[in-house]
Every structure is written in structure tokens, then in C-alpha cells.
Design an enzyme around this catalytic site. Structure first.
Site, PDB file in Angstrom:
ATOM      1  N   ASP A  46     -45.516 -16.136 -76.084  1.00 31.65           N
ATOM      2  CA  ASP A  46     -45.790 -17.130 -77.122  1.00 31.65           C
ATOM      3  C   ASP A  46     -45.929 -18.513 -76.499  1.00 31.65           C
ATOM      4  OD1 ASP A  46     -45.538 -15.185 -79.122  1.00 31.65           O
ATOM      5  OD2 ASP A  46     -43.373 -15.489 -79.255  1.00 31.65           O
ATOM      6  N   TYR A  74     -35.365 -11.246 -70.078  1.00 33.37           N
ATOM      7  CA  TYR A  74     -35.577 -12.569 -70.682  1.00 33.37           C
ATOM      8  C   TYR A  74     -34.281 -13.370 -70.725  1.00 33.37           C
ATOM      9  CZ  TYR A  74     -39.947 -10.604 -72.564  1.00 33.37           C
ATOM     10  OH  TYR A  74     -41.170 -10.023 -72.712  1.00 33.37           O
ATOM     11  N   LEU A 198     -37.160 -19.521 -74.671  1.00 34.77           N
ATOM     12  CA  LEU A 198     -37.409 -18.151 -74.216  1.00 34.77           C
ATOM     13  C   LEU A 198     -38.116 -18.208 -72.869  1.00 34.77           C
ATOM     14  CD1 LEU A 198     -37.390 -15.088 -74.736  1.00 34.77           C
ATOM     15  CD2 LEU A 198     -39.566 -15.357 -75.931  1.00 34.77           C
TER      16      LEU A 198
END
Length: 312
Positions: A46, A74, A198
Site C-alpha cells: 500500500d 512485517y 507498516l
């Protein structure tokens, strides 16, 4: 750039995608820097997300499947007490609730997500419906009925909470939606939650220490040799060889004649202890990777996926 004709570039680049741009935007910037004919990325990040975005150039795209199917790690920071329209901080807050749980409750709730779980992909995802990404429907206020997907969360660790922020790392299978995971966790905790940070740290065996930034590429591409003959050498040296993607496969060597026939699609007699297995095929004299083959029970090496013989 001094050269306007697109180049045949082959190999893997582990790009550190910056925050604020789409994965495709990052890809296009890199393609321009390399002046490359063909390139594609693996695993959409994203705009909010940063970190490892593997980019396959040229013939490397033929072997991208092995990275697409691999696990990922992550680093996540989530904000509690607020649910947003996109499950991250790029969306608008649609609900606020008090944070009433203790740390033990947080750990127990997180533990429930470890293992095989089902996720409902967000409408703000890159999944396509009738050829159009879901996020484009979402921006027009259209909701598409989606099927749930099964993914595996192998581990959630390094958990830390400070006021309304929780930080942890997630080791998961391909296809895992981190925003969805955080949104589901927020509902389980009864307060709502969304992603504020993130970063993808790892894809398969590739680590974040191997990442290259777009800024690095710009700097290196501006360093030219006196004669400008090797203008791209500095950035080409950053590329990981194609067969590194399949380094888990056993390696075999063929003679020049065998390699020639193999590249034409011919089956080769090959006696070894390897049976019924895919192998990396290397031309013995040049040490070049020429493709993947399969050795069957009859000791025949059969071409499976070849690197084009027209590559440089």
C-alpha cells in the site's frame, strides 16, 4: 540519460519502497532509472507501507512465482480506539471507542490469530473484480461481495504496547492482509484499530539488510565512467542473479553441446542420484544459468523453464 533505447536487463532488485507512493509508481521510477525494457514487482505494498518490494527484470519474471508463493515478515504499528474506512491512517475515522482491555487480554487476543485463519479482503485492496481493482470501486462508494481467503499466520512476536499504540512483528504466508488482520484484532478487543505504520522486512530468505532505496539508485546512476561506456554498471551491480530465486534447487552442469540442445527444448540423458526433481541447469563452460529442468525416473533431463538464449 545518454541512452534512450530500452535495455535488456535481467535480475532481481530488492527495492526499499518509500512511503506515500504506490507499488506501481515505485516500479515505474526504477524502470526509468535502469532504462529497462521489462520489469514487474512481486507483492503489492500500500502507499502507506514501506520496505521490501522485489522487482524482477527481464527473464527474472519467469521465475517470480517462487517469490510470489513465499512467506513474508512485517513490522506493524497499530493505533487502538479508532476504526477507519481503509483500516489504515490514510482513511477517515468512522468509529471511536474506549480502550478497556489489559495487556494480558491483548496477548490472548493476538494468540487467537496465529495459525490458519480466514480473512475478508478489504475493499481498499488491489484485488481485481472484472479487471478493475477493488479500491477503485470503493472510492466510488460501490461495495463488491468478496469471498474470504485462508492464510496462515506463523507467528506474531515482539509485542509492545504504549498507551494507544501496539507494535509487533508478523511472520505470515502469502496473501495475508495486514490491514484486515489489524481491523479484526481491533474488533476482537472491542475498541477498533487501524495501521499507522507498516514495513515489509523479509520475503522468502531475503532480508531487509539487502534493500536498495530509490535515492541510492539515483546517486549511483549519476556516477559515470570517464568514457561513459559503462554508464549503468553501478546500478546493474546491485542486481541479484536470476537463479538466486531458486537457490533451493540442486544445481547441475551441462557441456556446451548439451546446453545448446537443452536450450532448444531437447531432452538430455543425465545420470545422477537426483530423480524426479526440478534442478537448476548451468552451462559448465560459461557458468551461465540457462533454465530449470526436471530429471525424471528414467534419468532424462527435461526442459521445464528456460532463460531466453537471446539475453545478454
Amino acid at each position: 540519460m545518454f541512452f534512450y533505447k530500452k535495455r535488456n536487463v535481467h535480475g532481481l532488485l530488492l527495492l526499499d519502497k518509500p512511503r506515500g507512493i504506490s507499488s506501481n509508481n515505485a516500479l515505474q521510477k526504477v524502470k526509468i532509472i535502469f532504462n529497462a525494457k521489462k520489469a514487474g514487482y512481486i507483492g503489492t505494498l500500500d502507499p502507506l507501507a514501506t520496505g521490501m518490494l522485489p522487482i524482477c527484470f527481464g527473464e527474472c519474471t519467469k521465475f517470480s512465482y517462487y517469490l510470489t508463493e513465499s512467506h513474508k515478515t512485517y513490522h506493524v504499528i497499530a493505533k487502538l480506539g479508532e476504526k477507519t474506512s481503509t483500516s489504515d491512517s490514510d482513511g477517515v475515522i468512522i468509529q471511536k471507542r474506549p480502550i478497556l482491555f489489559n495487556f494480558r487480554k491483548l496477548l490472548l487476543s493476538i494468540r487467537e490469530f496465529i495459525g490458519l485463519i480466514e480473512q475478508m479482503p478489504s475493499m481498499y485492496s488491489a484485488i481485481k473484480y472484472n479487471g478493475i481493482p477493488l479500491y477503485k470501486y470503493a472510492r466510488r462508494g460501490i461495495n463488491i461481495i468478496r469471498d474470504t481467503r485462508k492464510v496462515t499466520i506463523y507467528d506474531i512476536y515482539s509485542i509492545h504496547q504504549e498507551k494507544n499504540l501496539i507494535t509487533f512483528k508478523i511472520f505470515c504466508s502469502k496473501g495475508t492482509y495486514i490491514r484486515t488482520l489489524i481491523d479484526d484484532l481491533g474488533e476482537k478487543l472491542g475498541c477498533g484499530a487501524h495501521v499507522v505504520f507498516l514495513r515489509r522486512l523479509q520475503v522468502a530468505s531475503y532480508l531487509h539488510t539487502q534493500l536498495v532505496t530509490i535515492s541510492d539508485l539515483y546517486k549511483l546512476s549519476s556516477l559515470k565512467n570517464i568514457d561513459n561506456v559503462k554508464i549503468f554498471q553501478n546500478i546493474d551491480d546491485l542486481l541479484i542473479p536470476i537463479d538466486d530465486l531458486i537457490s533451493f534447487l540442486p544445481k547441475i552442469y551441462l557441456s556446451t553441446e548439451e546446453s545448446y540442445n537443452f536450450k532448444l527444448g531437447a531432452k538430455i540423458d543425465f545420470f545422477s542420484n537426483i530423480k524426479n526433481s526440478l534442478v537448476r541447469v548451468i552451462e559448465e563452460k560459461s557458468k551461465r544459468f540457462i533454465g530449470v529442468g526436471k530429471i525424471n525416473k528414467e534419468a532424462l533431463l527435461i526442459p521445464y523453464r528456460l532463460v531466453s538464449r537471446f539475453t545478454n
